[in-house]
Design a protein around this motif. Structure first.
Motif, PDB file in Angstrom:
ATOM      1  N   PHE A   1      -4.596   7.452   9.091  1.00  0.00           N
ATOM      2  CA  PHE A   1      -4.939   8.711   9.760  1.00  0.00           C
ATOM      3  C   PHE A   1      -6.377   9.131   9.474  1.00  0.00           C
ATOM      4  CE2 PHE A   1      -0.268   9.329  10.003  1.00  0.00           C
ATOM      5  CZ  PHE A   1      -0.190   9.568  11.362  1.00  0.00           C
ATOM      6  N   GLY A   2      -6.848   8.889   8.251  1.00  0.00           N
ATOM      7  CA  GLY A   2      -8.232   9.230   7.930  1.00  0.00           C
ATOM      8  C   GLY A   2      -9.223   8.439   8.773  1.00  0.00           C
ATOM      9  N   LEU A   3      -9.025   7.135   8.861  1.00  0.00           N
ATOM     10  CA  LEU A   3      -9.920   6.288   9.646  1.00  0.00           C
ATOM     11  C   LEU A   3      -9.730   6.508  11.150  1.00  0.00           C
ATOM     12  CD1 LEU A   3      -9.657   3.032   7.524  1.00  0.00           C
ATOM     13  CD2 LEU A   3     -11.667   4.494   7.779  1.00  0.00           C
ATOM     14  N   LEU A   4      -8.512   6.873  11.555  1.00  0.00           N
ATOM     15  CA  LEU A   4      -8.283   7.185  12.969  1.00  0.00           C
ATOM     16  C   LEU A   4      -9.058   8.430  13.378  1.00  0.00           C
ATOM     17  CD1 LEU A   4      -6.813   6.685  15.645  1.00  0.00           C
ATOM     18  CD2 LEU A   4      -4.918   8.077  14.757  1.00  0.00           C
ATOM     19  N   PHE A   5      -9.002   9.479  12.570  1.00  0.00           N
ATOM     20  CA  PHE A   5      -9.745  10.701  12.878  1.00  0.00           C
ATOM     21  C   PHE A   5     -11.244  10.422  12.904  1.00  0.00           C
ATOM     22  CE2 PHE A   5      -6.048  13.218  10.922  1.00  0.00           C
ATOM     23  CZ  PHE A   5      -5.431  13.333  12.162  1.00  0.00           C
ATOM     24  N   LEU A   6     -11.706   9.566  11.987  1.00  0.00           N
ATOM     25  CA  LEU A   6     -13.114   9.203  11.972  1.00  0.00           C
ATOM     26  C   LEU A   6     -13.496   8.471  13.253  1.00  0.00           C
ATOM     27  CD1 LEU A   6     -15.816   8.976  10.404  1.00  0.00           C
ATOM     28  CD2 LEU A   6     -14.963   6.805   9.477  1.00  0.00           C
ATOM     29  N   THR A   7     -12.653   7.567  13.696  1.00  0.00           N
ATOM     30  CA  THR A   7     -12.922   6.813  14.922  1.00  0.00           C
ATOM     31  C   THR A   7     -12.959   7.738  16.139  1.00  0.00           C
ATOM     32  OG1 THR A   7     -11.807   4.872  13.979  1.00  0.00           O
ATOM     33  CG2 THR A   7     -12.148   4.898  16.368  1.00  0.00           C
ATOM     34  N   VAL A   8     -12.025   8.669  16.198  1.00  0.00           N
ATOM     35  CA  VAL A   8     -11.996   9.624  17.313  1.00  0.00           C
ATOM     36  C   VAL A   8     -13.277  10.449  17.332  1.00  0.00           C
ATOM     37  CG1 VAL A   8     -10.831  11.664  18.249  1.00  0.00           C
ATOM     38  CG2 VAL A   8      -9.483   9.737  17.396  1.00  0.00           C
TER      39      VAL A   8
ATOM     40  N   VAL B   1     -18.240   0.771  14.211  1.00  0.00           N
ATOM     41  CA  VAL B   1     -18.070   0.575  12.766  1.00  0.00           C
ATOM     42  C   VAL B   1     -16.733   1.152  12.312  1.00  0.00           C
ATOM     43  CG1 VAL B   1     -19.032   1.091  10.488  1.00  0.00           C
ATOM     44  CG2 VAL B   1     -20.566   0.640  12.414  1.00  0.00           C
ATOM     45  N   ALA B   2     -16.405   2.334  12.826  1.00  0.00           N
ATOM     46  CA  ALA B   2     -15.147   2.978  12.457  1.00  0.00           C
ATOM     47  C   ALA B   2     -13.947   2.153  12.923  1.00  0.00           C
ATOM     48  CB  ALA B   2     -15.087   4.385  13.052  1.00  0.00           C
TER      49      ALA B   2
ATOM     50  N   GLY C   1      -9.638  -3.326   9.984  1.00  0.00           N
ATOM     51  CA  GLY C   1      -9.718  -4.119   8.762  1.00  0.00           C
ATOM     52  C   GLY C   1      -8.782  -3.587   7.692  1.00  0.00           C
ATOM     53  N   PHE C   2      -8.724  -2.263   7.571  1.00  0.00           N
ATOM     54  CA  PHE C   2      -7.810  -1.652   6.609  1.00  0.00           C
ATOM     55  C   PHE C   2      -6.366  -1.970   6.958  1.00  0.00           C
ATOM     56  CE2 PHE C   2      -5.018   1.958   5.614  1.00  0.00           C
ATOM     57  CZ  PHE C   2      -5.098   1.951   4.223  1.00  0.00           C
ATOM     58  N   MET C   3      -6.028  -1.857   8.243  1.00  0.00           N
ATOM     59  CA  MET C   3      -4.655  -2.149   8.656  1.00  0.00           C
ATOM     60  C   MET C   3      -4.312  -3.622   8.418  1.00  0.00           C
ATOM     61  SD  MET C   3      -3.572   0.756   9.402  1.00  0.00           S
ATOM     62  CE  MET C   3      -1.942   0.312  10.004  1.00  0.00           C
ATOM     63  N   GLY C   4      -5.293  -4.501   8.607  1.00  0.00           N
ATOM     64  CA  GLY C   4      -5.068  -5.908   8.307  1.00  0.00           C
ATOM     65  C   GLY C   4      -4.790  -6.115   6.829  1.00  0.00           C
TER      66      GLY C   4
ATOM     67  N   PHE D   1       0.809  -1.219   0.000  1.00  0.00           N
ATOM     68  CA  PHE D   1       0.000   0.000   0.000  1.00  0.00           C
ATOM     69  C   PHE D   1       0.846   1.274   0.000  1.00  0.00           C
ATOM     70  CE2 PHE D   1      -3.084  -3.063   0.720  1.00  0.00           C
ATOM     71  CZ  PHE D   1      -4.362  -2.536   0.833  1.00  0.00           C
ATOM     72  N   GLY D   2       2.099   1.181   0.410  1.00  0.00           N
ATOM     73  CA  GLY D   2       2.967   2.358   0.417  1.00  0.00           C
ATOM     74  C   GLY D   2       2.418   3.463   1.301  1.00  0.00           C
ATOM     75  N   LEU D   3       2.495   4.691   0.789  1.00  0.00           N
ATOM     76  CA  LEU D   3       2.029   5.847   1.570  1.00  0.00           C
ATOM     77  C   LEU D   3       0.516   5.861   1.742  1.00  0.00           C
ATOM     78  CD1 LEU D   3       4.320   8.713   0.208  1.00  0.00           C
ATOM     79  CD2 LEU D   3       4.514   7.458   2.361  1.00  0.00           C
ATOM     80  N   LEU D   4      -0.201   5.073   0.942  1.00  0.00           N
ATOM     81  CA  LEU D   4      -1.643   4.970   1.119  1.00  0.00           C
ATOM     82  C   LEU D   4      -1.987   4.422   2.496  1.00  0.00           C
ATOM     83  CD1 LEU D   4      -4.483   5.222  -0.093  1.00  0.00           C
ATOM     84  CD2 LEU D   4      -4.216   2.914  -1.036  1.00  0.00           C
ATOM     85  N   THR D   5      -1.061   3.656   3.079  1.00  0.00           N
ATOM     86  CA  THR D   5      -1.263   3.136   4.429  1.00  0.00           C
ATOM     87  C   THR D   5      -1.448   4.277   5.418  1.00  0.00           C
ATOM     88  OG1 THR D   5       0.093   1.182   3.960  1.00  0.00           O
ATOM     89  CG2 THR D   5      -0.255   1.750   6.279  1.00  0.00           C
ATOM     90  N   LEU D   6      -0.597   5.307   5.307  1.00  0.00           N
ATOM     91  CA  LEU D   6      -0.691   6.448   6.218  1.00  0.00           C
ATOM     92  C   LEU D   6      -1.962   7.250   5.985  1.00  0.00           C
ATOM     93  CD1 LEU D   6       2.998   7.766   6.200  1.00  0.00           C
ATOM     94  CD2 LEU D   6       1.872   6.320   7.885  1.00  0.00           C
ATOM     95  N   VAL D   7      -2.319   7.443   4.724  1.00  0.00           N
ATOM     96  CA  VAL D   7      -3.537   8.200   4.405  1.00  0.00           C
ATOM     97  C   VAL D   7      -4.764   7.493   4.969  1.00  0.00           C
ATOM     98  CG1 VAL D   7      -5.007   9.075   2.546  1.00  0.00           C
ATOM     99  CG2 VAL D   7      -2.506   9.182   2.327  1.00  0.00           C
ATOM    100  N   GLY D   8      -4.858   6.191   4.719  1.00  0.00           N
ATOM    101  CA  GLY D   8      -5.999   5.433   5.219  1.00  0.00           C
ATOM    102  C   GLY D   8      -6.015   5.360   6.732  1.00  0.00           C
TER     103      GLY D   8
END
Length: 226
Positions: A64-71, A81-82, A88-91, A55-62
């Protein structure tokens, strides 16, 4: 409603008393962590079977985006759900990493197993210690925060400038920092400093994920046979 935690002095001969609120948060955290780890493992297996690229740098984008959503959703049912979306994305990002080690090294299976076993032992050992120790590790919070950001930016430098030695140093740093974070976060739950089991789960999941991937890198360098 949970009663607020009030710090009290603990005699040397006494044990840590965990109030009902802390026990509930700890129980919910471990239950949710087990489910998210299982879901993450399934997603890693799927990404390996589908031969997804790194995934490369897409890992960081996904992440941080999903982390902010979870927060943002941590106090609602949507927060669950978040959490599953994030884990799941990290897996899924872990699948290509595992595929690399299994294909690049003749003993790749042993490296993955060793990293997994060491991570499991570290998590249960540190969590168990946090449950029984009388020592207060809250002082680790600021140091862990600063250390993680330093390691993060050092990791970016190693990635963009192709610096293998720095990359290894970053993996060693993350392995130590994530071990400290597991100890710190578990004790925060026990002592009442963390009352949101969704955020506690995310912190422990990310700690386990980073500890595992850091050990993979270190073990692959030290013991990998091509």
């Amino acid at each position: 409603m949970n009663q607020p935690y009030r710090a009290t002095s603990i005699p040397a001969s006494s044990s840590i008393e965990v109030d009902e609120g802390a026990r509930k948060v700890l129980r919910n955290t471990w239950n949710l962590l087990a489910m998210t780890l299982a879901f993450s493992a399934i997603m890693a297996f799927v990404s390996m079977q589908l031969n997804w690229p790194h995934f490369g740098l897409l890992t960081l984008v996904g992440y941080f985006g999903l982390l902010f959503l979870t927060v943002a959703l941590r106090n609602s049912a949507w927060g669950l759900v978040a959490v599953f979306a994030l884990t799941g994305f990290m897996g899924a990002t872990l699948g290509p990493i595992l595929s690399f080690y299994l294909s690049a090294f003749s003993n790749g299976g042993q490296i993955v197993t060793a990293a997994f076993g060491t991570t499991a032992v570290a998590f249960f050992g540190l969590s168990g210690f946090a449950l029984v120790t009388k020592k207060d590790f809250s002082f680790l919070g600021p140091m862990l925060f600063i250390g993680i950001w330093v390691a993060f930016f050092a990791g970016l430098a190693a990635y963009f400038f192709s610096m293998p030695a720095l990359s290894l140093a970053v993996s060693a740093m993350f392995a130590l920092l994530m071990s400290g974070l597991i100890l710190f976060q578990t004790q925060q739950i026990v002592r009442g400093g963390e009352r949101n089991y969704i955020m506690a789960t995310v912190t422990l999941f990310v700690s386990i994920y980073n500890l595992f991937t850091s050990l993979l890198h270190l073990f692959g360098f030290a013991f990998g046979e091509e």
